[in-house]
Write an enzyme that holds these catalytic residues in place. Structure first.
Site, PDB file in Angstrom:
ATOM      1  N   LYS A 138       0.838  -1.217   0.000  1.00  0.00           N
ATOM      2  CA  LYS A 138       0.000   0.000   0.000  1.00  0.00           C
ATOM      3  C   LYS A 138       0.869   1.263   0.000  1.00  0.00           C
ATOM      4  O   LYS A 138       0.660   2.176  -0.789  1.00  0.00           O
ATOM      5  CB  LYS A 138      -0.923   0.037   1.239  1.00  0.00           C
ATOM      6  N   ARG A 141      -9.402   1.327   8.862  1.00  0.00           N
ATOM      7  CA  ARG A 141      -8.864   0.012   9.170  1.00  0.00           C
ATOM      8  C   ARG A 141      -9.883  -0.849   9.896  1.00  0.00           C
ATOM      9  O   ARG A 141      -9.630  -2.007  10.180  1.00  0.00           O
ATOM     10  CB  ARG A 141      -7.685   0.220  10.090  1.00  0.00           C
ATOM     11  N   ARG A 184      11.926  -5.765   4.401  1.00  0.00           N
ATOM     12  CA  ARG A 184      11.663  -4.321   4.295  1.00  0.00           C
ATOM     13  C   ARG A 184      12.670  -3.478   5.072  1.00  0.00           C
ATOM     14  O   ARG A 184      13.052  -3.803   6.196  1.00  0.00           O
ATOM     15  CB  ARG A 184      10.258  -4.001   4.796  1.00  0.00           C
ATOM     16  N   ARG A 216      11.565  -1.879  10.857  1.00  0.00           N
ATOM     17  CA  ARG A 216      10.503  -1.462  11.775  1.00  0.00           C
ATOM     18  C   ARG A 216      10.328  -2.471  12.897  1.00  0.00           C
ATOM     19  O   ARG A 216      10.415  -3.682  12.677  1.00  0.00           O
ATOM     20  CB  ARG A 216       9.189  -1.327  11.008  1.00  0.00           C
ATOM     21  N   ARG A 240      -0.124  -8.972  13.311  1.00  0.00           N
ATOM     22  CA  ARG A 240      -0.728  -7.984  12.394  1.00  0.00           C
ATOM     23  C   ARG A 240      -1.613  -8.676  11.367  1.00  0.00           C
ATOM     24  O   ARG A 240      -2.670  -8.162  11.005  1.00  0.00           O
ATOM     25  CB  ARG A 240       0.374  -7.174  11.692  1.00  0.00           C
TER      26      ARG A 240
END
Ligand code: AP5
Length: 214
Positions: free
Chosen positions: A13, A88, A127, A160, A171
């Protein structure tokens, strides 16, 4: 235009929102980036949010809805926005509907990015994030030009805290429980478009582009 991007954590996203913002001039509002900035600045909101974010849990709806009112109003004055990470939950979606109604506006599209769960796990595992400007990279798929350094602002890239395997599992669970119902919520309003988010970043961008052009 007013666009919402939906999809599992790590589906891409933020990557697509940044490209759309750069290439189409859309104002990107990324709730995750806004919250990380609050955490970095040590604000009260940041302290509250951090407890949830590090565990991979959602920040409570009322906190998010209150934060978003200001950003939505600002973006509205600039003529539209691209929402990345909001809404969300169905409660947040209803709050967004009320905000739009008060302003006599409508969403143009809700783009749901879809790819298999194994793929998002791989994307999150590699990431690298710039906590200064929010740019994201991937060790293999989308590496920075200089190892460990952001191409945009030259800050140091980091992993992160919520990208560790346990937080990622949580998550994904939270996504299925609380965010996946948004797909049906927006499908019922006939503004949902599903986008195949497998393949390269540019391939996904082209698919989004085709939908927006149509
Ligand atoms: P947030 O920052 O929004 O995290 P998220 O939704 O989990 O999404 P991600 O940022 O992890 O993934 P993404 O889909 O943007 O993927 P990306 O483009 O980076 O939120 C973090 C936390 O904040 C939440 O857990 C919650 O606590 C809180 N929060 C935020 N909003 C909230 C709200 N509204 N309500 C309550 N709480 C909220 O891509 C991932 C990786 O894949 C990158 O390395 C990228 O380079 C790579 N990649 C992207 N596309 C491709 C591709 N096509 N092929 C190969 N690699 C790719």
């Amino acid at each position: 235009m007013r666009i919402v991007l939906l999809g599992m954590p790590g589906v891409g996203k933020g990557t697509q929102a940044r490209l759309l913002s750069l290439r189409k001039g859309l104002v990107q509002i990324a709730t995750g980036d806004l919250l990380r900035q609050e955490v970095e600045n040590g604000t009260e909101l940041g302290k509250t949010a951090k407890q949830y974010m590090d565990q991979g849990e959602l920040v409570p709806d009322q906190v998010i809805i209150q934060m978003m009112e200001k950003y939505l109003d600002e973006a509205e004055r600039k003529g539209g926005y691209l929402l990345d990470g909001f809404p969300r939950t169905v409660e947040q979606a209803k709050a967004l509907d009320e905000h739009l109604e008060r302003n006599g506006k409508k969403l143009d599209y809700v783009l749901a990015l879809v790819t298999p769960e194994e793929e998002v796990v791989t994307r999150l595992a590699g990431r690298l994030t710039c906590l200064n400007c929010g740019a994201t990279y991937h060790q293999k798929n989308n590496p920075p030009k200089t190892f460990g350094t952001c191409d945009v602002c030259s800050s140091r890239l980091q992993t992160r805290a919520d990208d560790d395997p346990e937080a990622v599992r949580n998550r994904l669970r939270v996504y299925l429980e609380k965010s996946a119902p948004l797909v049906d919520y927006y499908r019922a309003k006939s503004i949902l478009r599903e986008i195949d988010a497998s393949g390269t970043i540019e391939e996904v961008y082209d698919r989004i582009q085709s939908v927006l052009e149509a």
